[in-house]
Design a protein around this motif. Sequence first.
Motif, PDB file in Angstrom:
ATOM      1  N   ARG A  54       0.837  -1.216   0.000  1.00  0.00           N
ATOM      2  CA  ARG A  54       0.000   0.000   0.000  1.00  0.00           C
ATOM      3  C   ARG A  54       0.864   1.255   0.000  1.00  0.00           C
ATOM      4  O   ARG A  54       0.622   2.197  -0.742  1.00  0.00           O
ATOM      5  CB  ARG A  54      -0.889   0.030   1.238  1.00  0.00           C
ATOM      6  N   ALA A  55       1.896   1.252   0.852  1.00  0.00           N
ATOM      7  CA  ALA A  55       2.772   2.430   0.961  1.00  0.00           C
ATOM      8  C   ALA A  55       3.480   2.706  -0.360  1.00  0.00           C
ATOM      9  O   ALA A  55       3.862   3.832  -0.652  1.00  0.00           O
ATOM     10  CB  ALA A  55       3.805   2.205   2.075  1.00  0.00           C
ATOM     11  N   ALA A  56       3.643   1.654  -1.180  1.00  0.00           N
ATOM     12  CA  ALA A  56       4.347   1.817  -2.464  1.00  0.00           C
ATOM     13  C   ALA A  56       3.386   2.184  -3.592  1.00  0.00           C
ATOM     14  O   ALA A  56       3.800   2.270  -4.740  1.00  0.00           O
ATOM     15  CB  ALA A  56       5.089   0.524  -2.801  1.00  0.00           C
ATOM     16  N   GLY A  57       2.106   2.356  -3.263  1.00  0.00           N
ATOM     17  CA  GLY A  57       1.141   2.796  -4.285  1.00  0.00           C
ATOM     18  C   GLY A  57       0.389   1.666  -4.966  1.00  0.00           C
ATOM     19  O   GLY A  57      -0.282   1.881  -5.980  1.00  0.00           O
ATOM     20  N   ILE A  58       0.475   0.457  -4.418  1.00  0.00           N
ATOM     21  CA  ILE A  58      -0.248  -0.679  -5.016  1.00  0.00           C
ATOM     22  C   ILE A  58      -1.747  -0.530  -4.742  1.00  0.00           C
ATOM     23  O   ILE A  58      -2.157  -0.213  -3.619  1.00  0.00           O
ATOM     24  CB  ILE A  58       0.279  -2.021  -4.433  1.00  0.00           C
ATOM     25  N   LYS A  59      -2.532  -0.756  -5.787  1.00  0.00           N
ATOM     26  CA  LYS A  59      -3.995  -0.626  -5.670  1.00  0.00           C
ATOM     27  C   LYS A  59      -4.709  -1.966  -5.857  1.00  0.00           C
ATOM     28  O   LYS A  59      -5.849  -2.129  -5.455  1.00  0.00           O
ATOM     29  CB  LYS A  59      -4.531   0.337  -6.744  1.00  0.00           C
ATOM     30  N   GLU A  60      -4.052  -2.898  -6.557  1.00  0.00           N
ATOM     31  CA  GLU A  60      -4.679  -4.211  -6.788  1.00  0.00           C
ATOM     32  C   GLU A  60      -3.794  -5.303  -6.206  1.00  0.00           C
ATOM     33  O   GLU A  60      -2.608  -5.377  -6.522  1.00  0.00           O
ATOM     34  CB  GLU A  60      -4.876  -4.449  -8.286  1.00  0.00           C
ATOM     35  N   PHE A  61      -4.396  -6.121  -5.375  1.00  0.00           N
ATOM     36  CA  PHE A  61      -3.662  -7.118  -4.602  1.00  0.00           C
ATOM     37  C   PHE A  61      -4.103  -8.503  -5.070  1.00  0.00           C
ATOM     38  O   PHE A  61      -5.270  -8.852  -4.941  1.00  0.00           O
ATOM     39  CB  PHE A  61      -3.975  -6.942  -3.116  1.00  0.00           C
ATOM     40  N   ILE A  62      -3.171  -9.251  -5.614  1.00  0.00           N
ATOM     41  CA  ILE A  62      -3.525 -10.558  -6.184  1.00  0.00           C
ATOM     42  C   ILE A  62      -2.858 -11.648  -5.351  1.00  0.00           C
ATOM     43  O   ILE A  62      -1.628 -11.711  -5.253  1.00  0.00           O
ATOM     44  CB  ILE A  62      -3.058 -10.639  -7.655  1.00  0.00           C
ATOM     45  N   PHE A  63      -3.682 -12.479  -4.752  1.00  0.00           N
ATOM     46  CA  PHE A  63      -3.172 -13.562  -3.927  1.00  0.00           C
ATOM     47  C   PHE A  63      -3.194 -14.859  -4.710  1.00  0.00           C
ATOM     48  O   PHE A  63      -4.223 -15.225  -5.259  1.00  0.00           O
ATOM     49  CB  PHE A  63      -4.080 -13.743  -2.698  1.00  0.00           C
ATOM     50  N   VAL A  64      -2.063 -15.538  -4.749  1.00  0.00           N
ATOM     51  CA  VAL A  64      -2.047 -16.869  -5.360  1.00  0.00           C
ATOM     52  C   VAL A  64      -2.133 -17.858  -4.201  1.00  0.00           C
ATOM     53  O   VAL A  64      -1.180 -18.016  -3.425  1.00  0.00           O
ATOM     54  CB  VAL A  64      -0.777 -17.099  -6.201  1.00  0.00           C
ATOM     55  N   CYS A 150      10.434  -1.057   1.992  1.00  0.00           N
ATOM     56  CA  CYS A 150      11.339  -1.531   0.938  1.00  0.00           C
ATOM     57  C   CYS A 150      10.740  -1.366  -0.467  1.00  0.00           C
ATOM     58  O   CYS A 150      11.412  -0.880  -1.377  1.00  0.00           O
ATOM     59  CB  CYS A 150      11.689  -2.995   1.205  1.00  0.00           C
ATOM     60  N   LEU A 151       9.481  -1.764  -0.637  1.00  0.00           N
ATOM     61  CA  LEU A 151       8.931  -1.693  -2.003  1.00  0.00           C
ATOM     62  C   LEU A 151       8.832  -0.243  -2.484  1.00  0.00           C
ATOM     63  O   LEU A 151       9.034   0.035  -3.662  1.00  0.00           O
ATOM     64  CB  LEU A 151       7.557  -2.384  -2.083  1.00  0.00           C
ATOM     65  N   GLN A 152       8.578   0.654  -1.556  1.00  0.00           N
ATOM     66  CA  GLN A 152       8.528   2.079  -1.925  1.00  0.00           C
ATOM     67  C   GLN A 152       9.916   2.556  -2.395  1.00  0.00           C
ATOM     68  O   GLN A 152      10.040   3.262  -3.395  1.00  0.00           O
ATOM     69  CB  GLN A 152       8.053   2.885  -0.720  1.00  0.00           C
ATOM     70  N   MET A 154      12.053   0.712  -3.772  1.00  0.00           N
ATOM     71  CA  MET A 154      12.280   0.093  -5.086  1.00  0.00           C
ATOM     72  C   MET A 154      11.511   0.813  -6.185  1.00  0.00           C
ATOM     73  O   MET A 154      12.017   1.000  -7.289  1.00  0.00           O
ATOM     74  CB  MET A 154      11.874  -1.385  -5.054  1.00  0.00           C
ATOM     75  N   VAL A 155      10.257   1.208  -5.881  1.00  0.00           N
ATOM     76  CA  VAL A 155       9.459   1.913  -6.887  1.00  0.00           C
ATOM     77  C   VAL A 155      10.179   3.199  -7.286  1.00  0.00           C
ATOM     78  O   VAL A 155      10.266   3.534  -8.470  1.00  0.00           O
ATOM     79  CB  VAL A 155       8.023   2.181  -6.358  1.00  0.00           C
ATOM     80  N   GLU A 156      10.751   3.883  -6.301  1.00  0.00           N
ATOM     81  CA  GLU A 156      11.469   5.125  -6.609  1.00  0.00           C
ATOM     82  C   GLU A 156      12.687   4.860  -7.492  1.00  0.00           C
ATOM     83  O   GLU A 156      12.956   5.595  -8.442  1.00  0.00           O
ATOM     84  CB  GLU A 156      11.876   5.830  -5.309  1.00  0.00           C
ATOM     85  N   ALA A 157      13.392   3.783  -7.188  1.00  0.00           N
ATOM     86  CA  ALA A 157      14.574   3.440  -8.003  1.00  0.00           C
ATOM     87  C   ALA A 157      14.132   3.000  -9.399  1.00  0.00           C
ATOM     88  O   ALA A 157      14.747   3.371 -10.406  1.00  0.00           O
ATOM     89  CB  ALA A 157      15.367   2.334  -7.323  1.00  0.00           C
ATOM     90  N   TYR A 158      13.057   2.233  -9.444  1.00  0.00           N
ATOM     91  CA  TYR A 158      12.532   1.722 -10.728  1.00  0.00           C
ATOM     92  C   TYR A 158      12.101   2.874 -11.638  1.00  0.00           C
ATOM     93  O   TYR A 158      12.219   2.776 -12.864  1.00  0.00           O
ATOM     94  CB  TYR A 158      11.368   0.782 -10.409  1.00  0.00           C
ATOM     95  N   GLU A 159      11.643   3.959 -11.044  1.00  0.00           N
ATOM     96  CA  GLU A 159      11.260   5.112 -11.868  1.00  0.00           C
ATOM     97  C   GLU A 159      12.468   5.670 -12.629  1.00  0.00           C
ATOM     98  O   GLU A 159      12.320   6.331 -13.648  1.00  0.00           O
ATOM     99  CB  GLU A 159      10.549   6.180 -11.020  1.00  0.00           C
ATOM    100  N   GLN A 160      13.666   5.380 -12.135  1.00  0.00           N
ATOM    101  CA  GLN A 160      14.891   5.781 -12.851  1.00  0.00           C
ATOM    102  C   GLN A 160      15.325   4.734 -13.875  1.00  0.00           C
ATOM    103  O   GLN A 160      15.871   5.075 -14.914  1.00  0.00           O
ATOM    104  CB  GLN A 160      16.068   5.959 -11.868  1.00  0.00           C
ATOM    105  N   THR A 161      15.109   3.468 -13.544  1.00  0.00           N
ATOM    106  CA  THR A 161      15.706   2.412 -14.378  1.00  0.00           C
ATOM    107  C   THR A 161      14.733   1.787 -15.375  1.00  0.00           C
ATOM    108  O   THR A 161      15.131   1.391 -16.463  1.00  0.00           O
ATOM    109  CB  THR A 161      16.214   1.245 -13.500  1.00  0.00           C
TER     110      THR A 161
END
Length: 303
Positions: A54-64, A150-152, A154-161
């Motif tokens: 949630r903190a990383a901006g996820i809106k859809e949660f898929i459980f396997v 952590c995922l937040q 990563m999302v910030e780093a991913y926005e660069q890469t």
Amino acid sequence: MAVSVRRKIKKVTKAVFPVAGMGTRFLPATKSIPKEILTLVDRPLIQYAIDEARAAGIKEFIFVTARGKSALEDYFDHSPELEATLRRAGKDDLLEVLRETNMDSGAIAYVRQNRALGLGHAVWCARRLIGNEPFAVLLPDDVIAAEKPCLQQMVEAYEQTGGNMVAAMEVPLEKTSSYGVLDVAEDMGSIVQVKGMVEKPKSDPPSNLAVIGRYILTPQVMVNLNKMKAGAGGEIQLTDAIAEEATTLGQVFGFRFRGQRYDCGSKAGFLQATVAFGLTRPDLRDEFSAYINDMVAMQKAAQ
Ligand code: G1P
């Protein structure tokens, strides 16, 4: 260097939570409850992963999920009777605690993995819900305590890469056989360009940088998983499907996150996390740290 990708990067709003495992390491507790419901202090493991997503901006949660995991579905549902009772009793603080566990209608989806064929296969089970979008994967066994989740980070780093990104952490060389391990092309500090990945190398690990259970992946990884190629341990490995992107396109990055990771898939790791989280919780830390100090003093005196 591929890090300065200029094209527009699609936002990551979907996350996959593989929760189909049987949790045999926690038997007999997991005979009747999913291991993701085991509690760290007072919240189930899965709640930590959901909060991080949630903190990383996820809106859809898929459980396997799999057979025997229905307690997980109930956990994220509203509980009208319990809520009414708490409301009548004026227990607003507890109502607030419950609110964190509720998911908006349609925000959460469950797909079943009907055969235990490995982590790659579990993630592949979510392919239709992912469609043609980047997505995150969170392994709830890996609990990460961090100032910025952590995922937040990563999302910030991913926005660069752009591309694919896996959380990475240095481990002792002799422990690499328990992890996916990165073959590093270029080490840029917190971001590492990866040229290959090996799942649980038995010998000659390409580095001591291990994959930790947080990923941001391109939909091409799902396409790679379509091949259903068995890898380490005879299982369909997520690591292999990501590694294919590293070797073909050079689009895989490791991310050294800032934070402390606990392996709550093992009993020792779970206990360590319990102590660490207990010591940082404002409502518990005074009493708990006094107890731990007493224990340590008693043990020293007995030596
Ligand atoms: C999984 C992944 C592995 C990764 C690990 C992190 O392994 O396959 O690449 O390093 O999670 O926790 P598992 O621990 O589920 O066997």
